[in-house]
Design an enzyme around this catalytic site. Structure first.
Site, mmCIF file in Angstrom:
data_model
loop_
_atom_site.group_PDB
_atom_site.id
_atom_site.type_symbol
_atom_site.label_atom_id
_atom_site.label_comp_id
_atom_site.label_asym_id
_atom_site.label_seq_id
_atom_site.Cartn_x
_atom_site.Cartn_y
_atom_site.Cartn_z
ATOM 1 N N SER A 98 0.845 -1.203 0.000
ATOM 2 C CA SER A 98 0.000 0.000 0.000
ATOM 3 C C SER A 98 0.876 1.247 0.000
ATOM 4 O O SER A 98 2.065 1.186 0.341
ATOM 5 C CB SER A 98 -0.858 -0.047 1.274
ATOM 6 O OG SER A 98 -1.261 1.234 1.677
ATOM 7 N N TYR B 30 -2.298 -0.905 10.131
ATOM 8 C CA TYR B 30 -2.336 -1.226 8.696
ATOM 9 C C TYR B 30 -1.037 -0.767 8.023
ATOM 10 O O TYR B 30 -0.428 -1.507 7.247
ATOM 11 C CB TYR B 30 -3.550 -0.534 8.068
ATOM 12 C CG TYR B 30 -3.762 -0.812 6.598
ATOM 13 C CD1 TYR B 30 -4.270 -2.039 6.160
ATOM 14 C CD2 TYR B 30 -3.488 0.154 5.631
ATOM 15 C CE1 TYR B 30 -4.493 -2.289 4.811
ATOM 16 C CE2 TYR B 30 -3.705 -0.087 4.277
ATOM 17 C CZ TYR B 30 -4.210 -1.305 3.871
ATOM 18 O OH TYR B 30 -4.424 -1.557 2.533
HETATM 19 N N1 LIG Z 1 -8.706 -0.543 -1.764
HETATM 20 C C1 LIG Z 1 -7.588 0.144 -1.705
HETATM 21 O O1 LIG Z 1 -7.544 1.381 -1.891
HETATM 22 C C2 LIG Z 1 -6.311 -0.563 -1.417
HETATM 23 C C3 LIG Z 1 -5.122 0.177 -1.459
HETATM 24 C C4 LIG Z 1 -3.925 -0.462 -1.203
HETATM 25 C C5 LIG Z 1 -3.918 -1.804 -0.899
HETATM 26 N N2 LIG Z 1 -5.092 -2.506 -0.855
HETATM 27 C C6 LIG Z 1 -4.998 -3.918 -0.534
HETATM 28 O O2 LIG Z 1 -5.525 -4.680 -1.606
HETATM 29 C C7 LIG Z 1 -5.974 -5.950 -1.096
HETATM 30 C C8 LIG Z 1 -7.412 -6.199 -1.566
HETATM 31 O O3 LIG Z 1 -8.208 -5.211 -0.952
HETATM 32 P P1 LIG Z 1 -9.681 -4.791 -1.408
HETATM 33 O O4 LIG Z 1 -9.668 -3.308 -1.355
HETATM 34 O O5 LIG Z 1 -10.094 -5.521 -2.644
HETATM 35 O O6 LIG Z 1 -10.484 -5.284 -0.146
HETATM 36 P P2 LIG Z 1 -11.798 -6.190 0.003
HETATM 37 O O7 LIG Z 1 -12.788 -5.844 -1.054
HETATM 38 O O8 LIG Z 1 -12.172 -6.052 1.439
HETATM 39 O O9 LIG Z 1 -11.214 -7.662 -0.292
HETATM 40 C C9 LIG Z 1 -10.471 -8.399 0.626
HETATM 41 C C10 LIG Z 1 -10.960 -9.835 0.572
HETATM 42 O O10 LIG Z 1 -10.161 -10.630 1.478
HETATM 43 C C11 LIG Z 1 -11.048 -11.470 2.214
HETATM 44 N N3 LIG Z 1 -10.487 -11.901 3.497
HETATM 45 C C12 LIG Z 1 -10.419 -11.207 4.658
HETATM 46 N N4 LIG Z 1 -9.898 -11.966 5.630
HETATM 47 C C13 LIG Z 1 -9.623 -13.171 5.063
HETATM 48 C C14 LIG Z 1 -9.077 -14.385 5.568
HETATM 49 N N5 LIG Z 1 -8.698 -14.523 6.850
HETATM 50 N N6 LIG Z 1 -8.946 -15.425 4.715
HETATM 51 C C15 LIG Z 1 -9.321 -15.316 3.416
HETATM 52 N N7 LIG Z 1 -9.849 -14.211 2.891
HETATM 53 C C16 LIG Z 1 -9.996 -13.133 3.698
HETATM 54 C C17 LIG Z 1 -12.255 -10.569 2.438
HETATM 55 O O11 LIG Z 1 -13.371 -11.311 2.894
HETATM 56 P P3 LIG Z 1 -14.448 -10.566 3.892
HETATM 57 O O12 LIG Z 1 -15.284 -9.710 2.999
HETATM 58 O O13 LIG Z 1 -15.132 -11.725 4.535
HETATM 59 O O14 LIG Z 1 -13.634 -9.754 4.884
HETATM 60 C C18 LIG Z 1 -12.417 -9.971 1.046
HETATM 61 O O15 LIG Z 1 -13.129 -10.855 0.181
HETATM 62 C C19 LIG Z 1 -5.822 -5.865 0.430
HETATM 63 O O16 LIG Z 1 -4.580 -6.413 0.798
HETATM 64 C C20 LIG Z 1 -5.787 -4.361 0.683
HETATM 65 O O17 LIG Z 1 -5.130 -4.057 1.885
HETATM 66 C C21 LIG Z 1 -6.270 -1.918 -1.100
#
Ligand SMILES: NC(=O)c1ccc[n+]([C@@H]2O[C@H](COP(=O)([O-])OP(=O)(O)OC[C@H]3O[C@@H](n4cnc5c(N)ncnc54)[C@H](OP(=O)(O)O)[C@@H]3O)[C@@H](O)[C@H]2O)c1
Length: 278
Positions: free
Chosen positions: A158, A171
Protein backbone atom coordinates in the site's frame (compact mmCIF):
# COMPACT_ATOMS: atom_id res chain seq x y z
CA UNK A 1 10.29 -8.76 -30.57
CA UNK A 2 7.15 -8.30 -32.65
CA UNK A 3 3.53 -7.78 -31.64
CA UNK A 4 2.56 -11.45 -31.73
CA UNK A 5 5.57 -12.44 -29.56
CA UNK A 6 4.67 -9.67 -27.11
CA UNK A 7 1.01 -10.75 -27.01
CA UNK A 8 2.03 -14.38 -26.44
CA UNK A 9 3.69 -13.35 -23.16
CA UNK A 10 0.26 -12.36 -21.87
CA UNK A 11 -1.39 -15.63 -22.85
CA UNK A 12 -1.90 -17.44 -19.52
CA UNK A 13 -3.47 -20.53 -21.07
CA UNK A 14 -2.54 -23.63 -19.05
CA UNK A 15 -1.16 -21.62 -16.11
CA UNK A 16 -2.84 -21.97 -12.72
CA UNK A 17 -3.28 -18.92 -10.51
CA UNK A 18 -4.24 -19.04 -6.83
CA UNK A 19 -5.73 -15.74 -5.74
CA UNK A 20 -6.47 -15.10 -2.05
CA UNK A 21 -9.11 -12.50 -1.18
CA UNK A 22 -10.46 -13.33 -4.62
CA UNK A 23 -14.05 -12.33 -3.95
CA UNK A 24 -12.97 -8.86 -2.75
CA UNK A 25 -13.25 -5.81 -4.97
CA UNK A 26 -9.65 -5.79 -6.26
CA UNK A 27 -9.24 -9.58 -6.19
CA UNK A 28 -12.44 -10.13 -8.18
CA UNK A 29 -11.30 -7.75 -10.93
CA UNK A 30 -7.90 -9.45 -11.15
CA UNK A 31 -9.55 -12.91 -11.25
CA UNK A 32 -11.73 -11.88 -14.20
CA UNK A 33 -8.75 -10.45 -16.12
CA UNK A 34 -6.70 -13.61 -15.61
CA UNK A 35 -9.59 -15.82 -16.70
CA UNK A 36 -9.94 -13.57 -19.76
CA UNK A 37 -6.24 -14.17 -20.54
CA UNK A 38 -6.78 -17.94 -20.43
CA UNK A 39 -5.56 -18.83 -16.90
CA UNK A 40 -7.02 -21.48 -14.64
CA UNK A 41 -8.09 -19.38 -11.65
CA UNK A 42 -8.53 -20.79 -8.13
CA UNK A 43 -10.40 -18.09 -6.21
CA UNK A 44 -9.62 -18.59 -2.55
CA UNK A 45 -11.54 -16.64 0.08
CA UNK A 46 -13.26 -17.14 3.40
CA UNK A 47 -16.27 -15.38 1.90
CA UNK A 48 -17.53 -17.19 -1.19
CA UNK A 49 -20.89 -15.35 -1.36
CA UNK A 50 -19.88 -13.01 -4.24
CA UNK A 51 -18.47 -15.93 -6.25
CA UNK A 52 -21.51 -16.50 -8.47
CA UNK A 53 -21.44 -12.85 -9.60
CA UNK A 54 -17.72 -13.03 -10.44
CA UNK A 55 -18.17 -16.27 -12.42
CA UNK A 56 -21.01 -14.64 -14.34
CA UNK A 57 -18.74 -11.71 -15.25
CA UNK A 58 -16.15 -14.20 -16.54
CA UNK A 59 -18.61 -15.51 -19.13
CA UNK A 60 -20.29 -18.79 -20.08
CA UNK A 61 -17.25 -21.11 -20.00
CA UNK A 62 -15.95 -19.81 -16.62
CA UNK A 63 -16.78 -23.05 -14.85
CA UNK A 64 -14.27 -24.92 -17.02
CA UNK A 65 -11.28 -22.91 -15.77
CA UNK A 66 -12.30 -20.94 -12.66
CA UNK A 67 -13.24 -22.34 -9.30
CA UNK A 68 -14.02 -20.95 -5.84
CA UNK A 69 -12.13 -22.61 -2.98
CA UNK A 70 -12.78 -21.95 0.69
CA UNK A 71 -9.63 -20.88 2.50
CA UNK A 72 -8.74 -18.79 5.53
CA UNK A 73 -5.34 -17.16 5.03
CA UNK A 74 -4.77 -17.28 8.80
CA UNK A 75 -5.30 -21.02 9.06
CA UNK A 76 -2.51 -23.25 7.70
CA UNK A 77 -4.69 -26.36 7.72
CA UNK A 78 -7.37 -24.71 5.59
CA UNK A 79 -4.67 -23.47 3.16
CA UNK A 80 -3.15 -26.96 2.87
CA UNK A 81 -6.58 -28.43 2.21
CA UNK A 82 -7.22 -25.73 -0.42
CA UNK A 83 -3.83 -26.51 -2.04
CA UNK A 84 -4.75 -30.21 -2.27
CA UNK A 85 -8.09 -29.32 -3.89
CA UNK A 86 -6.45 -26.94 -6.38
CA UNK A 87 -3.71 -29.40 -7.38
CA UNK A 88 -6.34 -32.17 -7.76
CA UNK A 89 -8.34 -29.90 -10.05
CA UNK A 90 -5.62 -28.17 -12.12
CA UNK A 91 -2.50 -30.31 -11.54
CA UNK A 92 -0.11 -27.55 -10.36
CA UNK A 93 0.19 -23.98 -9.12
CA UNK A 94 2.14 -21.48 -11.23
CA UNK A 95 1.15 -18.18 -9.64
CA UNK A 96 0.08 -16.97 -6.19
CA UNK A 97 -1.51 -13.56 -5.66
CA UNK A 98 -2.02 -12.51 -2.05
CA UNK A 99 -4.97 -10.12 -2.22
CA UNK A 100 -6.59 -10.92 1.15
CA UNK A 101 -5.95 -8.00 3.46
CA UNK A 102 -7.43 -4.85 4.86
CA UNK A 103 -7.96 -2.57 7.82
CA UNK A 104 -10.49 -2.41 10.66
CA UNK A 105 -12.29 0.61 12.16
CA UNK A 106 -11.30 -0.60 15.66
CA UNK A 107 -7.59 -0.35 14.75
CA UNK A 108 -8.01 3.20 13.40
CA UNK A 109 -7.65 6.36 15.48
CA UNK A 110 -10.53 8.87 15.47
CA UNK A 111 -12.07 11.64 17.57
CA UNK A 112 -13.60 8.88 19.74
CA UNK A 113 -10.64 6.47 19.82
CA UNK A 114 -7.14 7.72 20.60
CA UNK A 115 -3.99 5.79 19.75
CA UNK A 116 -3.64 5.07 23.49
CA UNK A 117 -6.98 3.27 23.50
CA UNK A 118 -6.61 1.08 20.40
CA UNK A 119 -7.54 -2.41 21.56
CA UNK A 120 -4.63 -4.87 21.21
CA UNK A 121 -6.96 -7.46 19.68
CA UNK A 122 -7.88 -5.12 16.83
CA UNK A 123 -4.23 -4.13 16.24
CA UNK A 124 -3.22 -7.80 16.26
CA UNK A 125 -6.04 -8.72 13.86
CA UNK A 126 -4.82 -6.14 11.31
CA UNK A 127 -1.17 -7.24 11.70
CA UNK A 128 -2.22 -10.86 11.29
CA UNK A 129 -4.56 -10.47 8.34
CA UNK A 130 -2.06 -8.50 6.27
CA UNK A 131 1.29 -9.90 7.37
CA UNK A 132 0.62 -13.48 8.45
CA UNK A 133 -2.14 -13.69 5.83
CA UNK A 134 0.58 -13.14 3.21
CA UNK A 135 3.30 -15.28 4.83
CA UNK A 136 1.17 -18.43 5.33
CA UNK A 137 -0.06 -18.69 1.69
CA UNK A 138 3.58 -18.13 0.57
CA UNK A 139 4.61 -21.07 2.76
CA UNK A 140 1.93 -23.40 1.42
CA UNK A 141 1.88 -22.43 -2.27
CA UNK A 142 5.53 -21.26 -2.40
CA UNK A 143 6.58 -24.77 -1.33
CA UNK A 144 4.85 -26.20 -4.41
CA UNK A 145 6.78 -23.68 -6.53
CA UNK A 146 10.06 -24.57 -4.82
CA UNK A 147 9.44 -28.25 -5.66
CA UNK A 148 8.86 -27.39 -9.33
CA UNK A 149 11.61 -24.74 -9.33
CA UNK A 150 9.36 -22.18 -10.96
CA UNK A 151 6.59 -19.78 -10.07
CA UNK A 152 5.51 -16.22 -9.51
CA UNK A 153 4.24 -14.63 -6.30
CA UNK A 154 2.57 -11.22 -6.19
CA UNK A 155 1.84 -9.50 -2.87
CA UNK A 156 -0.26 -6.41 -2.25
CA UNK A 157 1.13 -3.64 -0.11
CA UNK A 158 0.00 0.00 0.00
CA UNK A 159 0.98 3.66 -0.19
CA UNK A 160 1.01 3.49 3.62
CA UNK A 161 4.05 1.19 3.39
CA UNK A 162 6.28 3.93 1.88
CA UNK A 163 5.21 6.67 4.31
CA UNK A 164 2.62 5.95 6.99
CA UNK A 165 -0.76 7.62 6.60
CA UNK A 166 -2.45 9.26 9.59
CA UNK A 167 -4.94 7.22 11.67
CA UNK A 168 -4.00 3.70 10.53
CA UNK A 169 -0.87 2.69 12.47
CA UNK A 170 -1.46 -1.08 12.39
CA UNK A 171 -2.34 -1.23 8.70
CA UNK A 172 0.62 0.99 7.70
CA UNK A 173 3.11 -1.05 9.75
CA UNK A 174 1.70 -4.35 8.45
CA UNK A 175 1.92 -3.21 4.82
CA UNK A 176 5.50 -1.98 5.38
CA UNK A 177 6.17 -5.50 6.67
CA UNK A 178 4.76 -6.97 3.44
CA UNK A 179 7.09 -4.79 1.32
CA UNK A 180 10.06 -5.92 3.39
CA UNK A 181 8.94 -9.58 3.28
CA UNK A 182 8.51 -9.35 -0.52
CA UNK A 183 12.18 -8.42 -0.88
CA UNK A 184 13.25 -11.09 1.60
CA UNK A 185 11.28 -13.85 -0.10
CA UNK A 186 12.45 -12.81 -3.58
CA UNK A 187 16.08 -13.25 -2.51
CA UNK A 188 15.38 -16.45 -0.57
CA UNK A 189 13.50 -18.17 -3.40
CA UNK A 190 16.07 -17.16 -6.04
CA UNK A 191 19.08 -18.21 -3.97
CA UNK A 192 17.73 -21.31 -2.20
CA UNK A 193 15.35 -22.81 -4.77
CA UNK A 194 15.41 -21.31 -8.25
CA UNK A 195 16.03 -18.01 -10.03
CA UNK A 196 12.84 -18.88 -11.90
CA UNK A 197 10.71 -18.11 -8.85
CA UNK A 198 9.96 -14.39 -8.77
CA UNK A 199 8.34 -12.44 -5.92
CA UNK A 200 7.05 -8.88 -6.34
CA UNK A 201 4.39 -6.60 -4.91
CA UNK A 202 2.10 -3.86 -6.10
CA UNK A 203 1.32 -0.82 -3.96
CA UNK A 204 -2.10 0.44 -5.01
CA UNK A 205 -2.97 4.05 -4.28
CA UNK A 206 -6.56 4.67 -3.24
CA UNK A 207 -9.41 2.56 -4.54
CA UNK A 208 -12.86 2.72 -2.93
CA UNK A 209 -13.54 -0.78 -1.61
CA UNK A 210 -15.22 -2.54 1.35
CA UNK A 211 -12.17 -2.26 3.60
CA UNK A 212 -11.68 1.54 3.36
CA UNK A 213 -15.12 2.93 2.50
CA UNK A 214 -15.68 3.83 6.18
CA UNK A 215 -12.67 6.19 6.04
CA UNK A 216 -13.24 7.77 2.64
CA UNK A 217 -17.01 8.29 2.36
CA UNK A 218 -19.79 9.42 4.70
CA UNK A 219 -21.95 6.41 5.51
CA UNK A 220 -25.26 8.29 5.25
CA UNK A 221 -24.70 10.49 2.18
CA UNK A 222 -21.91 8.70 0.27
CA UNK A 223 -20.10 12.08 -0.01
CA UNK A 224 -16.32 12.11 0.37
CA UNK A 225 -15.00 12.64 3.89
CA UNK A 226 -12.36 15.31 4.52
CA UNK A 227 -9.80 12.47 4.31
CA UNK A 228 -11.25 11.27 0.99
CA UNK A 229 -11.04 14.82 -0.40
CA UNK A 230 -7.47 15.22 0.88
CA UNK A 231 -6.43 12.00 -0.89
CA UNK A 232 -7.88 13.09 -4.23
CA UNK A 233 -6.23 16.51 -3.81
CA UNK A 234 -2.88 14.76 -3.16
CA UNK A 235 -3.24 12.49 -6.22
CA UNK A 236 -1.87 14.37 -9.24
CA UNK A 237 -4.29 12.47 -11.51
CA UNK A 238 -7.14 13.90 -9.41
CA UNK A 239 -9.20 10.74 -8.80
CA UNK A 240 -9.38 7.44 -6.93
CA UNK A 241 -8.13 4.42 -8.81
CA UNK A 242 -10.60 2.04 -10.38
CA UNK A 243 -9.87 -1.69 -10.11
CA UNK A 244 -9.07 -2.04 -13.83
CA UNK A 245 -6.18 0.43 -13.33
CA UNK A 246 -4.36 -2.45 -11.61
CA UNK A 247 -4.58 -4.88 -14.49
CA UNK A 248 -1.73 -3.79 -16.78
CA UNK A 249 0.93 -3.79 -14.03
CA UNK A 250 -0.45 -7.01 -12.47
CA UNK A 251 -0.44 -8.93 -15.76
CA UNK A 252 3.06 -7.60 -16.52
CA UNK A 253 4.43 -8.75 -13.15
CA UNK A 254 2.83 -12.20 -13.57
CA UNK A 255 3.96 -12.66 -17.16
CA UNK A 256 7.33 -13.56 -18.68
CA UNK A 257 7.47 -9.91 -19.87
CA UNK A 258 8.92 -9.19 -16.39
CA UNK A 259 11.22 -12.24 -16.30
CA UNK A 260 14.19 -10.27 -14.81
CA UNK A 261 12.06 -8.41 -12.24
CA UNK A 262 11.99 -9.69 -8.68
CA UNK A 263 11.89 -8.11 -5.22
CA UNK A 264 10.20 -4.91 -6.42
CA UNK A 265 7.19 -2.95 -5.18
CA UNK A 266 5.37 -1.22 -8.04
CA UNK A 267 3.17 1.78 -7.12
CA UNK A 268 -0.15 2.08 -8.98
CA UNK A 269 -1.23 5.35 -7.49
CA UNK A 270 -1.96 8.13 -9.98
CA UNK A 271 1.26 9.81 -8.84
CA UNK A 272 0.41 9.97 -5.09
CA UNK A 273 3.85 8.74 -3.96
CA UNK A 274 5.67 11.19 -6.22
CA UNK A 275 3.81 14.29 -5.04
CA UNK A 276 5.26 16.27 -2.14
CA UNK A 277 2.11 18.38 -1.88
CA UNK A 278 3.80 21.49 -3.29
N1 LIG B 1 -8.71 -0.54 -1.76
C1 LIG B 1 -7.59 0.14 -1.70
O1 LIG B 1 -7.54 1.38 -1.89
C2 LIG B 1 -6.31 -0.56 -1.42
C3 LIG B 1 -5.12 0.18 -1.46
C4 LIG B 1 -3.93 -0.46 -1.20
C5 LIG B 1 -3.92 -1.80 -0.90
N2 LIG B 1 -5.09 -2.51 -0.86
C6 LIG B 1 -5.00 -3.92 -0.53
O2 LIG B 1 -5.53 -4.68 -1.61
C7 LIG B 1 -5.97 -5.95 -1.10
C8 LIG B 1 -7.41 -6.20 -1.57
O3 LIG B 1 -8.21 -5.21 -0.95
P1 LIG B 1 -9.68 -4.79 -1.41
O4 LIG B 1 -9.67 -3.31 -1.36
O5 LIG B 1 -10.09 -5.52 -2.64
O6 LIG B 1 -10.48 -5.28 -0.15
P2 LIG B 1 -11.80 -6.19 0.00
O7 LIG B 1 -12.79 -5.84 -1.05
O8 LIG B 1 -12.17 -6.05 1.44
O9 LIG B 1 -11.21 -7.66 -0.29
C9 LIG B 1 -10.47 -8.40 0.63
C10 LIG B 1 -10.96 -9.84 0.57
O10 LIG B 1 -10.16 -10.63 1.48
C11 LIG B 1 -11.05 -11.47 2.21
N3 LIG B 1 -10.49 -11.90 3.50
C12 LIG B 1 -10.42 -11.21 4.66
N4 LIG B 1 -9.90 -11.97 5.63
C13 LIG B 1 -9.62 -13.17 5.06
C14 LIG B 1 -9.08 -14.38 5.57
N5 LIG B 1 -8.70 -14.52 6.85
N6 LIG B 1 -8.95 -15.42 4.71
C15 LIG B 1 -9.32 -15.32 3.42
N7 LIG B 1 -9.85 -14.21 2.89
C16 LIG B 1 -10.00 -13.13 3.70
C17 LIG B 1 -12.26 -10.57 2.44
O11 LIG B 1 -13.37 -11.31 2.89
P3 LIG B 1 -14.45 -10.57 3.89
O12 LIG B 1 -15.28 -9.71 3.00
O13 LIG B 1 -15.13 -11.72 4.54
O14 LIG B 1 -13.63 -9.75 4.88
C18 LIG B 1 -12.42 -9.97 1.05
O15 LIG B 1 -13.13 -10.86 0.18
C19 LIG B 1 -5.82 -5.86 0.43
O16 LIG B 1 -4.58 -6.41 0.80
C20 LIG B 1 -5.79 -4.36 0.68
O17 LIG B 1 -5.13 -4.06 1.88
C21 LIG B 1 -6.27 -1.92 -1.10
Amino acid sequence: MNLSELSAQYDFTGRTVVLTGATGVLGGEIACALAGCGANVAMLDRNLDPLAGILELMGPDAASHAVGVYGDVLDLESLRKAADEIVARFGKVDILINAAGGNKPEATTSADRSFFDLPPDAVRAVFDLNMLGTVLPCQVFGKLMAERKQGVILNITSMAAFRPLTRIPAYAAAKAGISNFTQWLAVHMAQEYSPNIRVNAIAPGFFLTRQNRFLLTEEKTGDLTARGRAIVAHTPMGRFGSPEDLLGPVLWLLSPASSFVTGTVVPIDGGFAAFSGV
